[in-house]
Scaffold this motif. Structure first.
Motif, PDB file in Angstrom:
ATOM      1  N   ALA A   1      18.251  -4.650  83.001  1.00  0.00           N
ATOM      2  CA  ALA A   1      17.204  -3.772  82.491  1.00  0.00           C
ATOM      3  C   ALA A   1      17.257  -2.423  83.213  1.00  0.00           C
ATOM      4  CB  ALA A   1      15.842  -4.421  82.695  1.00  0.00           C
ATOM      5  N   PRO A   2      16.777  -1.385  82.572  1.00  0.00           N
ATOM      6  CA  PRO A   2      16.698  -0.084  83.251  1.00  0.00           C
ATOM      7  C   PRO A   2      15.769  -0.152  84.467  1.00  0.00           C
ATOM      8  CG  PRO A   2      16.458   0.175  80.883  1.00  0.00           C
ATOM      9  CD  PRO A   2      16.356  -1.294  81.175  1.00  0.00           C
TER      10      PRO A   2
ATOM     11  N   PHE B   1       7.868   4.013  82.432  1.00  0.00           N
ATOM     12  CA  PHE B   1       7.844   2.556  82.409  1.00  0.00           C
ATOM     13  C   PHE B   1       8.422   2.025  83.721  1.00  0.00           C
ATOM     14  CE2 PHE B   1       6.712   3.556  78.360  1.00  0.00           C
ATOM     15  CZ  PHE B   1       7.652   3.558  77.342  1.00  0.00           C
ATOM     16  N   ASP B   2       7.591   1.350  84.510  1.00  0.00           N
ATOM     17  CA  ASP B   2       8.069   0.972  85.836  1.00  0.00           C
ATOM     18  C   ASP B   2       8.520  -0.475  85.964  1.00  0.00           C
ATOM     19  OD1 ASP B   2       5.125   0.188  87.841  1.00  0.00           O
ATOM     20  OD2 ASP B   2       5.461  -0.066  85.675  1.00  0.00           O
TER      21      ASP B   2
ATOM     22  N   TYR C   1      15.944   7.035  84.502  1.00  0.00           N
ATOM     23  CA  TYR C   1      16.220   5.619  84.728  1.00  0.00           C
ATOM     24  C   TYR C   1      17.699   5.426  85.019  1.00  0.00           C
ATOM     25  CZ  TYR C   1      11.732   4.992  82.375  1.00  0.00           C
ATOM     26  OH  TYR C   1      10.400   5.052  82.029  1.00  0.00           O
TER      27      TYR C   1
ATOM     28  N   LEU D   1      13.390   2.409  86.904  1.00  0.00           N
ATOM     29  CA  LEU D   1      12.763   3.723  87.029  1.00  0.00           C
ATOM     30  C   LEU D   1      13.145   4.365  88.360  1.00  0.00           C
ATOM     31  CD1 LEU D   1      10.729   5.870  85.978  1.00  0.00           C
ATOM     32  CD2 LEU D   1       8.933   4.553  87.142  1.00  0.00           C
TER      33      LEU D   1
ATOM     34  N   GLN E   1      13.841  10.239  79.811  1.00  0.00           N
ATOM     35  CA  GLN E   1      12.818   9.801  78.842  1.00  0.00           C
ATOM     36  C   GLN E   1      11.685  10.817  78.867  1.00  0.00           C
ATOM     37  OE1 GLN E   1      10.100   7.035  80.324  1.00  0.00           O
ATOM     38  NE2 GLN E   1       9.361   6.256  78.369  1.00  0.00           N
TER      39      GLN E   1
ATOM     40  N   GLU F   1      10.118   7.335  92.520  1.00  0.00           N
ATOM     41  CA  GLU F   1       9.497   6.023  92.441  1.00  0.00           C
ATOM     42  C   GLU F   1       9.645   5.298  93.781  1.00  0.00           C
ATOM     43  OE1 GLU F   1       7.478   4.370  90.920  1.00  0.00           O
ATOM     44  OE2 GLU F   1       8.015   2.302  90.468  1.00  0.00           O
TER      45      GLU F   1
ATOM     46  N   VAL G   1      11.014  -1.612  74.042  1.00  0.00           N
ATOM     47  CA  VAL G   1      12.186  -0.735  74.004  1.00  0.00           C
ATOM     48  C   VAL G   1      13.379  -1.603  73.617  1.00  0.00           C
ATOM     49  CG1 VAL G   1      13.721   0.777  75.350  1.00  0.00           C
ATOM     50  CG2 VAL G   1      11.244   0.770  75.803  1.00  0.00           C
TER      51      VAL G   1
ATOM     52  N   TYR H   1      13.426  -5.182  75.094  1.00  0.00           N
ATOM     53  CA  TYR H   1      12.769  -5.238  76.390  1.00  0.00           C
ATOM     54  C   TYR H   1      11.277  -4.951  76.233  1.00  0.00           C
ATOM     55  CZ  TYR H   1      17.443  -4.487  78.509  1.00  0.00           C
ATOM     56  OH  TYR H   1      18.752  -4.583  78.896  1.00  0.00           O
TER      57      TYR H   1
ATOM     58  N   TRP I   1      10.156  -3.771  83.882  1.00  0.00           N
ATOM     59  CA  TRP I   1      10.855  -4.176  82.674  1.00  0.00           C
ATOM     60  C   TRP I   1      11.160  -5.678  82.736  1.00  0.00           C
ATOM     61  CZ3 TRP I   1      13.317  -0.480  79.097  1.00  0.00           C
ATOM     62  CH2 TRP I   1      13.026   0.850  79.403  1.00  0.00           C
ATOM     63  N   GLY I   2      11.151  -6.319  81.576  1.00  0.00           N
ATOM     64  CA  GLY I   2      11.632  -7.689  81.506  1.00  0.00           C
ATOM     65  C   GLY I   2      13.155  -7.726  81.480  1.00  0.00           C
ATOM     66  N   GLN I   3      13.694  -8.926  81.365  1.00  0.00           N
ATOM     67  CA  GLN I   3      15.150  -9.094  81.349  1.00  0.00           C
ATOM     68  C   GLN I   3      15.729  -8.884  79.949  1.00  0.00           C
ATOM     69  OE1 GLN I   3      13.107 -11.579  80.978  1.00  0.00           O
ATOM     70  NE2 GLN I   3      14.040 -12.880  79.405  1.00  0.00           N
TER      71      GLN I   3
END
Lengths: 123, 106
Positions: free
Chosen positions: B43-44, A110-111, B36, B46, B89, B55, A37, A95, A113-115
């Motif tokens: 970062a986003p 999407f649970d 999100y 969830l 999303q 979540e 993303v 990301y 995520w990277g930085q």
């Protein structure tokens, strides 16, 4: 700890190429579909590409189709994005993100995520 | 391709307010919708998946509802940590994000 760490971003000239990597740890990488993303400076989120756990299913956004290639190496717990023919509008933080549930070929939220890693396309 | 819209684009609210954000899809996505939260430089995160499932670890003041083409995210009592940008999303067909709703301090 479940973690994703991106690398490979940088400054590249229009028409150039770059390969992003995402190193996964703390979970069974081979069981999860993975995603890229991106977010242009000051803009919203844009889905780029997804790859299923066994690489059988691969999807791209129209904006990158034919220029970007997603891949993974489950033995190395790594996700990749090969970006060719880069344009100024590809400038963004990229990301990597994990699907919420282990599955093969089904879209998901999407649970993890990277930085993020910054890609700047400029002459 | 499925297009996502959100309203409002910006929302000014106070601590303790009940806040509602709307997300619409250009065609039915059943309940395949996530929400999100994103803070600047991060970062986003969830919050909600499958339209209404919370979540793990997300405070219960966040809730989601809707199906088909219209969805809402509600924050029952806005807290200082909730000032952020929120994205919906869809994941019914590939994936697509809404343009975002910024919640700022009134």
């Amino acid at each position: 700890e479940v973690q994703l760490v991106e690398s490979g971003g940088g400054l590249v000239k229009p028409g150039g190429s770059l390969r992003l990597s995402c190193a996964a740890s703390g979970f069974t990488f081979s069981s999860y579909s993975m995603n890229w993303v991106r977010q242009a400076p000051g803009k919203g989120l844009e889905w780029v590409s997804s790859i299923s756990s066994s690489s059988s299913y691969i999807y791209y956004a129209d904006s990158v189709k034919g220029r970007f290639t997603i891949s993974r190496d489950n033995a190395k717990n790594s996700l990749y994005l090969q970006m060719n023919s880069l344009r100024a509008e590809d400038t963004a933080v990229y990301y990597c993100a994990r699907d919420l549930t282990p599955n093969e070929g089904e879209e998901d939220a999407f649970d993890i995520w990277g930085q993020g890693t910054m890609v700047t396309v400029s002459s | 391709d499925i297009q996502m819209t959100q309203s409002p684009s910006t929302l000014s609210a106070s601590v303790g307010d009940r806040v509602t954000i709307t997300c619409r899809a250009s065609q039915s996505i059943s309940s395949w919708l996530a929400w999100y939260q994103q803070k600047p430089g991060k970062a986003p995160k969830l919050l909600i998946y499958k339209a209404s499932s919370l979540e793990s670890g997300v405070p219960s003041r966040f809730s989601g509802s809707g199906s088909g083409t219209e969805f809402t995210l509600t924050i029952s009592s806005l807290q200082p940590d909730d000032f952020a940008t929120y994205y919906c999303q869809q994941y019914n067909s590939y994936s697509a994000f809404g343009p975002g709703t910024k919640v700022d301090i009134k």
